[in-house]
Write an enzyme that holds these catalytic residues in place. Structure first.
Site: not given
Length: 666
Positions: A372, A401
């Site tokens: 993330d 990400e």
């Protein structure tokens, strides 16, 4: 303002002032909880925590093949880092002797386990896979689910509230594994499953989403146990499904012990002003003051002058002309006020996180990691993590990400990129350009220049920037975006998006419920794009897990996607073939995938296999001028549309209906 700062201090200040009144020295916890013999990096960091544990002056062991490399004391008296060298150590249980300058000697037992397989044998996800992203809290609930879970902070399960927990769990997912194989996906990506022990608040804050970790070695008890996670992964593997684990190194949750008692002053990213005030107020606290989680209520109203929030602008991380202040605001600012920002430049913290990722690979058997908020963490330590992970697991895969919609930015984050000054060693990046261009194109007519599907064409033209375009992950929606269908049910445009996603040179990712046309927007709350999967919870009258329970429209969409997904499985033209795209002409976008392979009956003879994705990007009938595509069609006279089973005569121009999609195979 004084009370506000005091609340912060109660959570973040070191407890040195109260050390004299602390309980008797003890070891309450050791991370990692166990380790594995035979790792390529023989160094192991043990983080021991407990009252006054830093008073230990000597650590020793007589276990064969193990030596104590160093002992590190941090700012807090309640942490001790022991670095062991395990070169040559065999599986078993070692005894560590901890001697303080004064007081009783402690003994700690620690297990070294045998690895189930070599690092080279662990294979990650790749372009041959289709990832299916789901949120455990919103997907399905097991039969023995109970509320509340003992030992957890106050929380509510209320399915009528989009921003509270709804009660999904691992057992609910496990009971529906046949659904995934029936649909035809090959890998499951769960949003974070680790403990998130933040209490619900009156303003509706809840960590049902999972991105505020409070224990890096424990599955959230509301989802199940670590053993339940292992059972789920094993059952997935038995069905040919891979599992991708969502991790977060950029930040943690406020209920993490590191926040209540920071191991060192630089464990978190704090502004200098806040750090100084923390020291001042810590000195003013009366002896015996205990830190409590009650102060959390103030954390959602922090004044921006006390807490630096990230600018959310990721460009300074790679900008060759970036100002120091801009870069600092991106990487040192907190993602949100409710999730403390970790300082990956602290080498001890980063070693902890690196080991944690290896531990989950070894202990649970995950097949991939999704990291993330990748660029928000410091670039150099993250590259070190990726490099070490690749050395240990060369065939594993991690996707980061990287939420910027320019292909050049994304490409610079991929492993071995010549665009970057430093190798990230990150094998897979997320194609936000694909998502962004498709989100615009779906509302436009494809013209002769820039509108509609031209946007996708003009995104793919930059694939030369990627070291490996086949290791780029593409998607049309996820848990952080509006649903592709927003508030509508336009199956034609959805089919175009999926036909493109599943046939281009990308690793495709689906979002749960796309196959039954779930919709929603983030206009009011993110929870509206994270709705419960129908049929996954007790009392649901609509069960989309079964053909009989789906509506006619849902079943039509499910069946269409199911055919495409099963056809894609093992299809080497898609996973290994070349890609050639044609500038949209007469509103029609055409992409060819081709692979020369051995003929089954003539091993020395090559046969060219072709897949032609044809999309009418207009709301009007259109004609495909076959002659224009002669270089990929050749002398082929007939092709099969795998979406419908219908055969088309390629010696004649094709008449396409509005927004029609074809996936022709010949």
């Amino acid at each position: 303002m004084r009370n506000l700062i005091l609340s912060i201090l109660l959570l973040m200040s070191a407890t040195t002032l109260n050390a004299a009144r602390a309980p008797k020295m003890s070891v309450q916890r050791v991370d990692p909880t166990c380790w594995y013999a035979g790792m390529k990096n023989p160094m192991l960091q043990l983080m021991m925590s407990g009252p006054g544990i830093a008073a230990v002056t000597d650590v020793s062991t007589s276990y064969p093949g193990v030596s104590v490399d160093s002992v590190v004391r941090l700012d807090s008296p309640n942490y001790l880092l022991v670095y062991l060298n395990l070169r040559g150590a065999q599986p078993g249980t070692m005894q560590l002797t901890l001697k303080p300058a004064k007081g009783k000697t402690l003994t700690v037992s620690y297990e070294l386990r045998r690895r189930e397989k070599k690092g080279e044998e662990r294979r990650g996800f790749d372009i041959s896979d289709v990832l299916y992203l789901l949120m455990p809290d919103r997907f399905a609930q097991g039969q023995d689910h109970s509320v509340p879970v003992s030992g957890m902070n106050a929380y509510r399960e209320d399915r009528q509230q989009p921003s509270l927990r709804h009660g999904g769990d691992m057992e609910g997912i496990r009971q529906h594994l046949d659904y995934f194989t029936d649909l035809g996906v090959t890998a499951l990506w769960f949003t974070p499953v680790l403990e998130n022990n933040s209490p619900d608040t009156d303003n509706g804050f809840s960590t049902y989403h999972g991105y505020a970790t409070t224990d890096y070695y424990r599955v959230d008890p509301r989802f199940g146990t670590n053993d339940d996670y292992r059972r789920l992964v094993d059952d997935c593997h038995a069905r040919g499904l891979k599992v991708v684990m969502d991790m977060i190194f950029n930040h943690c949750g406020f209920e993490h012990p590191w926040v209540k008692d920071m191991p060192s002053h630089d464990w978190l990213n704090l502004s200098e002003e806040l750090r100084v005030k923390s020291e001042e107020f810590a000195a003013a606290l009366p002896l015996g003051t205990e830190k409590t989680t009650a102060a959390n209520s103030s954390l959602f109203t922090l004044h921006s002058s006390l807490l630096q929030i990230t600018s959310y602008k990721l460009t300074p991380v790679l900008d060759p002309y970036a100002a120091d202040v801009d870069l600092s605001e991106t990487t040192e600012g907190w993602f949100v006020p409710s999730m403390p920002d970790l300082n990956q430049r602290n080498p001890h913290l980063m070693r902890y996180l690196i080991q944690n990722s290896k531990w989950w690979i070894e202990t649970i058997g995950i097949d991939g990691i999704r990291m993330d908020t990748y660029p928000y963490a410091f670039r150099e330590p993250m590259a070190e993590w990726m490099k070490e992970l690749e050395e240990e697991y060369p065939n594993f895969n991690t996707v980061g990400e990287t939420w910027v919609t320019e292909p050049a930015y994304t490409a610079a984050w991929q492993k071995d990129s010549k665009l970057a000054t430093q190798n990230s060693y990150l094998k897979t990046v997320m194609d936000f350009s694909f998502f962004d261009k498709l989100a615009q194109a779906k509302n436009e007519e494809t013209d002769g220049w820039w509108q509609g599907l031209n946007r996708l064409y003009n995104s793919f033209v930059y694939d030369y920037l990627y070291p490996n375009p086949s290791s780029v992950l593409a998607f049309i929606e996820n848990h952080d975006t509006d649903r592709f269908l927003a508030g509508g049910r336009d199956s034609l445009m959805l089919k175009q998006a999926l036909a493109l996603l599943l046939t281009v040179r990308r690793i495709p990712q689906l979002y749960y419920g796309t196959e039954i046309m779930m919709n929603g927007t983030k206009e009011v709350t993110d929870g509206n794009v994270r709705k419960d999967f129908p049929g996954g919870f007790p009392g649901d009258t609509h069960n989309a897990f079964t053909r009989e329970g789906r509506t006619k429209q849902e079943q039509q969409m499910f069946g269409w996607l199911q055919r495409l997904l099963h056809w894609r499985q093992g299809n080497r033209v898609i996973s290994e073939g070349t890609m050639k795209q044609f500038i949209p002409y007469n509103g029609i976008y055409v992409i060819a995938r081709q692979l020369d392979d051995h003929a089954l009956d003539q091993p020395d003879h090559f046969v060219r296999h072709t897949v032609l994705t044809v999309l009418n990007g207009t709301s009007k009938p259109a004609t495909l001028a076959v002659e224009r595509y002669a270089e990929v069609i050749g002398s082929t006279a007939r092709a099969k549309d795998i979406l419908t089973g219908r055969y088309y005569d390629l010696t004649k121009d094709l008449q396409l209906k509005p927004r029609q999609s074809l996936v022709l195979e010949f």
